[in-house]
Design a protein around this motif. Structure first.
Motif, mmCIF file in Angstrom:
data_model
loop_
_atom_site.group_PDB
_atom_site.id
_atom_site.type_symbol
_atom_site.label_atom_id
_atom_site.label_comp_id
_atom_site.label_asym_id
_atom_site.label_seq_id
_atom_site.Cartn_x
_atom_site.Cartn_y
_atom_site.Cartn_z
ATOM 1 N N SER A 15 0.816 -1.217 0.000
ATOM 2 C CA SER A 15 0.000 0.000 0.000
ATOM 3 C C SER A 15 0.848 1.265 0.000
ATOM 4 O O SER A 15 0.366 2.332 -0.400
ATOM 5 C CB SER A 15 -0.937 0.015 1.213
ATOM 6 N N GLN A 16 2.107 1.156 0.410
ATOM 7 C CA GLN A 16 2.975 2.335 0.456
ATOM 8 C C GLN A 16 3.233 2.928 -0.927
ATOM 9 O O GLN A 16 3.585 4.096 -1.052
ATOM 10 C CB GLN A 16 4.318 1.984 1.109
ATOM 11 N N VAL A 17 3.059 2.123 -1.974
ATOM 12 C CA VAL A 17 3.291 2.621 -3.339
ATOM 13 C C VAL A 17 1.986 2.924 -4.064
ATOM 14 O O VAL A 17 2.006 3.350 -5.220
ATOM 15 C CB VAL A 17 4.119 1.607 -4.162
ATOM 16 N N LEU A 18 0.845 2.698 -3.395
ATOM 17 C CA LEU A 18 -0.453 2.863 -4.051
ATOM 18 C C LEU A 18 -1.214 4.093 -3.578
ATOM 19 O O LEU A 18 -2.324 4.347 -4.061
ATOM 20 C CB LEU A 18 -1.318 1.615 -3.810
ATOM 21 N N ILE A 19 -0.654 4.838 -2.645
ATOM 22 C CA ILE A 19 -1.406 5.942 -2.058
ATOM 23 C C ILE A 19 -1.497 7.132 -3.007
ATOM 24 O O ILE A 19 -2.562 7.743 -3.169
ATOM 25 C CB ILE A 19 -0.788 6.351 -0.708
#
Length: 440
Positions: free
Chosen positions: A26-30
């Protein structure tokens, strides 16, 4: 998973591991690639994060992990005699109740309270899941997370020509954190993973590959210029060295090596402060911010707010009045005090202290102290809780190194083998959730 473990236990482990991977991904999808996530952007034209059903992927991952941990407590027998269990339950119930009363809406409550209690509940969840193979399962998870974290930065370099697809430190010509929404999350995750890799080297597992990966981590942590995690990781490495050399060399030699490494770390830190980062002092204004946050809260808060806090994100409201921008204190203890009061702070600290103490006594591995050091130092100069992926990986790291190595690895050639019992077992933080208070 391991043979001989009940199917329910294997499924529970798999579910928690899968949800943890989702939290990391999720850290790259925000935010979309190329988004300006700098503090300046958040104070002028705040970028909008990607949301799914009204929340970011990170918030959904937090809720999923919380649900899995809660289900584990319902369907398993917790160690109610443990003091850590009692303190953790008291902390979770207190801050949850305080957050529910003071939150503006459910997303504020879910993110603000969830990321504070998640690492505590996950720690207890691993306690109930502990058994044969828990260390190897979590070590594999750490290696996968490490490869993903470094790999996405390399991918950003290949696709965009930069090691960071987004922009945070706008004064730097080059940044190093890939597609992550914040460099603090990137550097913190690599710091936690590195301790587990050192444990793999210690146990003579894939020494060359683990050494190469640790070296890569150190390179990216320093290049990220996140000075708080540079400091925390350097000190945790020193503690690792002390823990691994005591008993093999004289104490004088151990502390001499640690002292030299400390001077090297301080020299590098001083060079970063004087380099391309534009800051007024080495603390980036933290000391003044801390003093103002505490004094303002003490002078203006009601008795109820002093005891139970002003609610999730209240620290950003205070700093908005003091500094004209919604920022947190860059100190986890002050953040918890302002948001959840003196009672919340005391319970959260007591829960962490008893969990880490009991785990260290069970683990039989001196490298657990390195995890404690990384958590403690980062909590004092930033807020690992603000980035739940970092706090969760610190918990995973503690359990990944929980099994002591074989006796022959710990004893010197000229010493008899001893038995080792194994008990199963300057910058800113901004909330990416729309409608929530942002942090720097």
């Amino acid at each position: 998973m391991t043979e001989g473990q009940p199917a329910s236990g294997r499924w529970a482990r798999f579910s928690v591991v899968a949800a943890t991977v989702l939290l990391i991904v999720s850290q790259v999808l925000i935010f979309s690639p190329g988004t300006d996530v700098s503090p300046y952007a958040f104070t002028t034209n705040p970028p909008l994060p990607r949301t799914y059903g009204g929340a970011t992927v990170q918030v959904w991952a937090i809720l999923l992990l919380l649900a899995l941990c809660g289900a584990r407590f319902v369907f398993s027998s917790p160690r109610s005699a443990s003091s850590a269990y009692g303190w953790t339950v008291a902390a979770v119930v207190t801050v949850s109740a305080a957050g529910a009363v003071t939150s503006d809406n459910f997303p504020v409550f879910a993110e603000g309270v969830g990321k504070l209690v998640l690492p505590l509940l996950l720690f207890l969840c691993f306690t109930s899941l502990a058994g044969p193979g828990i260390d190897r399962t979590l070590t594999k998870l750490v290696i996968v997370v490490n490869l993903f974290t470094v790999g996405q930065a390399v991918l950003a370099r290949a696709l965009t020509g930069q090691f960071a697809a987004n922009r945070y430190y706008i004064e730097l010509p080059q940044e190093y954190f890939g597609y992550f929404y914040h460099p603090f999350a990137f550097a913190g995750i690599l710091g936690a993973c590195s301790i587990v890799l050192i444990n793999e080297i210690r146990q003579r597992r894939h020494r060359f590959l683990m050494t190469l990966l640790v070296t890569t981590n150190v390179f990216f942590i320093f290049q990220s210029q996140v000075r708080t995690y540079i400091l925390a990781t350097a000190i945790s490495f020193i503690i690792s060295l002390i823990g691994l050399t005591v008993g093999r060399r004289s104490a004088k030699a151990t502390f001499l090596i640690a002292g030299v490494l400390s001077l090297v770390a301080l020299s590098i830190g001083s060079g970063l402060v004087a380099g391309s980062r534009n800051t007024s002092d080495a603390s980036s204004g933290r000391l003044d911010r801390w003093a103002l946050d505490v004094s303002y809260t003490w002078d203006t808060a009601s008795v109820g707010q002093l005891l139970f806090g002003g609610g999730p994100g209240y620290i950003s409201e205070i700093n908005s009045r003091l500094f004209g921008v919604q920022i947190n204190s860059l100190n986890a203890l002050i953040d918890v005090f302002v948001d959840f009061g003196l009672i919340g702070l005391m319970l959260v600290v007591a829960a962490w202290a008893t969990l880490l103490r009991e785990h260290y006594l069970r683990a039989g591995n001196p490298l657990v102290l390195a995890v404690v050091t990384l958590l403690s130092v980062s909590a004092l100069v930033t807020s690992p809780i603000e980035f739940p992926a970092v706090a969760v990986m610190l918990v995973v790291a503690a359990w990944a190194i929980s099994r002591p190595p074989a006796a022959e690895d710990l004893s010197r050639p000229d010493e008899p083998v001893r038995s080792h019992a194994h008990v199963a077992g300057g910058s800113g933080h901004y909330r990416p959730q729309p409608g929530l208070r942002r942090h720097t």
